[in-house]
Design a protein around this motif. Structure first.
Motif: not given
Length: 168
Positions: A33-47
């Motif tokens: 809501k406040y920062i936005g969707d940063r496209g981290i939709h899985s643990v692999q995206d986070a890696e």
């Protein structure tokens, strides 16, 4: 690598083992809501995100840091400096897991990041937020940021509030 310690907190570089936490934090409804969707939709995206952050540490000498409880090493959130293409200096960015909000951790970690920025010789830093994020606006004012301008940044469809902190 630890970049700062406060009374209760440690700010350190991300590690690959932080991927699950980053995934959880970046998918909190308040984060989106406040920062936005940063496209981290899985643990692999986070890696993959952590790998980019590691590159930014090398390129800029700073970026986001994991904020953890100094005693328990429990991750609480992130805080750090981000160099955006559309700003002439870095901006401070922070986010906490909701259960740790309202306990002074954002202010405590932000003061550590500001001190770190001063050691880098940066003449000023920005902070950006949206109109609806009243808690962040109050925090920024308590950190001695001043409102600088309202602007449509980064292809946003709503105006962003830009705050400034100049080091004397």
């Amino acid at each position: 690598m630890i970049i700062a310690e406060t009374e209760r907190l440690r700010l350190r570089h991300f590690r690959k083992s932080d991927a699950e936490f980053i995934y959880q934090l970046y998918n909190q409804p308040s984060f989106i809501k406040y920062i936005g969707d940063r496209g981290i939709h899985s643990v692999q995206d986070a890696e993959a995100f952590i790998s980019k952050v590691e590159d930014n540490y090398q390129q800029f000498g700073f970026w986001l840091y994991l904020v953890e409880d100094k005693e328990t090493r429990q991750p609480l959130g992130v805080n750090g400096l981000i160099q955006r293409d559309y700003l002439d200096a870095p901006d401070i960015g922070f986010a906490l897991i909701p259960e740790y909000c309202g306990k002074g951790f954002a202010k405590e970690s932000s003061l550590a990041v500001i001190d770190f920025a001063m050691t880098l010789g940066i003449p000023h830093i920005y902070a950006i937020t949206i109109h609806d994020n009243i808690a962040s606006q109050k925090l920024l004012l308590s950190l001695n940021f001043t409102f600088n301008r309202e602007e449509f940044l980064d292809d946003s469809t709503e105006p962003t509030l830009v705050y400034l902190l100049t080091f004397s």
